[in-house]
Scaffold this active site. Structure first.
Site, PDB file in Angstrom:
ATOM      1  N   GLY A 158       0.799  -1.212   0.000  1.00  0.00           N
ATOM      2  CA  GLY A 158       0.000   0.000   0.000  1.00  0.00           C
ATOM      3  C   GLY A 158       0.834   1.265   0.000  1.00  0.00           C
ATOM      4  N   CYS A 159       0.306   2.290   0.666  1.00  0.00           N
ATOM      5  CA  CYS A 159       0.931   3.613   0.636  1.00  0.00           C
ATOM      6  C   CYS A 159       2.272   3.654   1.358  1.00  0.00           C
ATOM      7  CB  CYS A 159      -0.019   4.645   1.234  1.00  0.00           C
ATOM      8  SG  CYS A 159      -1.603   4.763   0.362  1.00  0.00           S
ATOM      9  N   ASN A 160       2.589   2.622   2.121  1.00  0.00           N
ATOM     10  CA  ASN A 160       3.864   2.555   2.832  1.00  0.00           C
ATOM     11  C   ASN A 160       4.985   1.929   2.011  1.00  0.00           C
ATOM     12  OD1 ASN A 160       4.111   3.716   5.336  1.00  0.00           O
ATOM     13  ND2 ASN A 160       3.199   2.021   6.435  1.00  0.00           N
TER      14      ASN A 160
END
Length: 375
Positions: A158-160
């Site tokens: 994801g966004c990480n």
């Protein structure tokens, strides 16, 4: 990440810190490392987006959104415009992701003054471009890179994903002086939107944009070269909040034949609770305090998430100007958004030698990643 769940049984309210899982308890067992003195230099940054963009009002009309609450997600989320490849499915996944990845990587290598063939290591991070062989192999073949170069694909974080992948990349660059390394973050959400009339789908459809960002690291610049070559990556710190592991997730939707992104409503409260202690841990490990940080490159995760970071870290509008600016102009471009913010910070030409900056991302897990830079 994505959709607002309408279920209450997995509310993150119940996942917020207790004596067992509080920020203090999370960090108590973690050994503080000696302050980092050296690290690879950020030699180049580049971004790429699709050729077409749409205002939020245009997307409301195009997607046929009529529910007043759903329209509010589009028009009141701090986003003015997003770059998307529409109509959905008009371009296949491989072509869409490969084009964005290649353009971002070329922009970053041009910025660093090298050719892609000079790279000794390529990392590709994505949550929307799962394919076999992976994007790293496809990019290397398409750009005729050194076939003996090392590579890795970071998929599904994801966004990480981008900031998480940057740590191992920095270590490789330090261990291989003379050979630059690159990270490419590429996401194309335009092929993953679900139009089922639910408010959860409306959140996702109102938030995410397509885009790619790349960064080139060098481990061979001496301290005296750092200011001219770019900021130096000094250290990293991360945190997984196990009790909130379901707060941001992806599930397969058989009826739509697509993966459905899910975001619980109380996620910003988790971010606000943990962001400050994690940053304090990173700065303290390097003999600094939060007051020593002059610049911030924070993931543009959405208006409420950005507000949570602002609250948790007691930051000003000016501190987060590039974060909110990227959200306004591109929407949430997921894994690469912190590099969009870094690119904009560098373009401002306001950083001074010796100043410190922090990059921060938040993603599924719930996880928070941070990195310390010195200009």
């Amino acid at each position: 990440m994505p959709r607002s769940s309408e279920k209450s049984d997995t509310s993150v309210s119940a996942l917020l810190p207790t004596a067992r899982n509080s920020p203090e308890a999370a960090f108590a067992a973690q050994e503080v490392r000696p302050p980092a003195r050296t690290g690879p230099v950020v030699a180049g940054v580049g971004t790429a987006v699709p050729a077409t963009s749409y205002t939020q009002r245009e997307l409301v009309d195009r997607f046929g959104v009529t529910d007043e609450r759903a329209v509010g997600f589009f028009l009141n989320g701090g986003i003015e415009r997003r770059y998307l490849t529409l109509p959905e499915g008009s371009v296949d996944k491989e072509t869409r992701h490969l084009d964005l990845a290649e353009r971002a990587l070329r922009a970053a290598t041009d910025d660093a003054g090298i050719a892609p063939a000079e790279l000794g290591y390529l990392a590709v991070a994505t949550s929307t471009g799962f394919m076999v062989p992976g994007l790293s192999a496809r990019v290397m073949a398409s750009l005729r890179m050194d076939p003996a170069a090392s590579r890795v694909d970071v998929v599904g974080m994801g966004c990480n994903a981008g900031l998480n992948a940057l740590g191992p990349l920095a270590s490789w660059a330090q261990q291989h002086p003379g050979r630059p390394a690159a990270l490419v973050c590429v996401e194309s959400f335009s092929g993953a939107f679900i139009h089922d009339g639910s408010l959860g789908a409306a959140v996702v459809n109102s938030l995410f944009g397509d885009g790619a960002a790349a960064v080139v690291l060098r481990g061979d610049a001496g301290p005296e070269e750092s200011a001219a070559a770019g900021p130096r990556l000094l250290d990293f710190a991360s945190l997984l909040v196990p009790d909130a592991i379901e707060a941001m997730r992806v599930e397969w939707d058989a009826s739509e034949g697509k993966r459905r992104f899910i975001l619980e409503r109380d996620v910003p409260r988790v971010v606000a609770q943990y962001a400050g202690p994690l940053v304090d841990r990173l700065t303290a490990a390097n003999g600094l305090t939060r007051d020593d940080i002059a610049h911030w490159c924070v993931h543009s995760g959405g208006r409420k998430v950005v507000e949570a970071v602002r609250t948790g870290l007691a930051l000003s509008d000016g501190d987060l100007r590039n974060t909110t600016g990227i959200l306004r102009d591109f929407g949430n471009v997921s894994s690469g958004s912190f590099l969009f913010s870094l690119e904009r910070l560098r373009a401002e030409r306001i950083t001074k030698k010796g100043e410190f900056a922090i990059m921060m991302t938040m993603g599924p897990g719930t996880t928070i990643e941070t990195a310390l830079l010195r200009f």
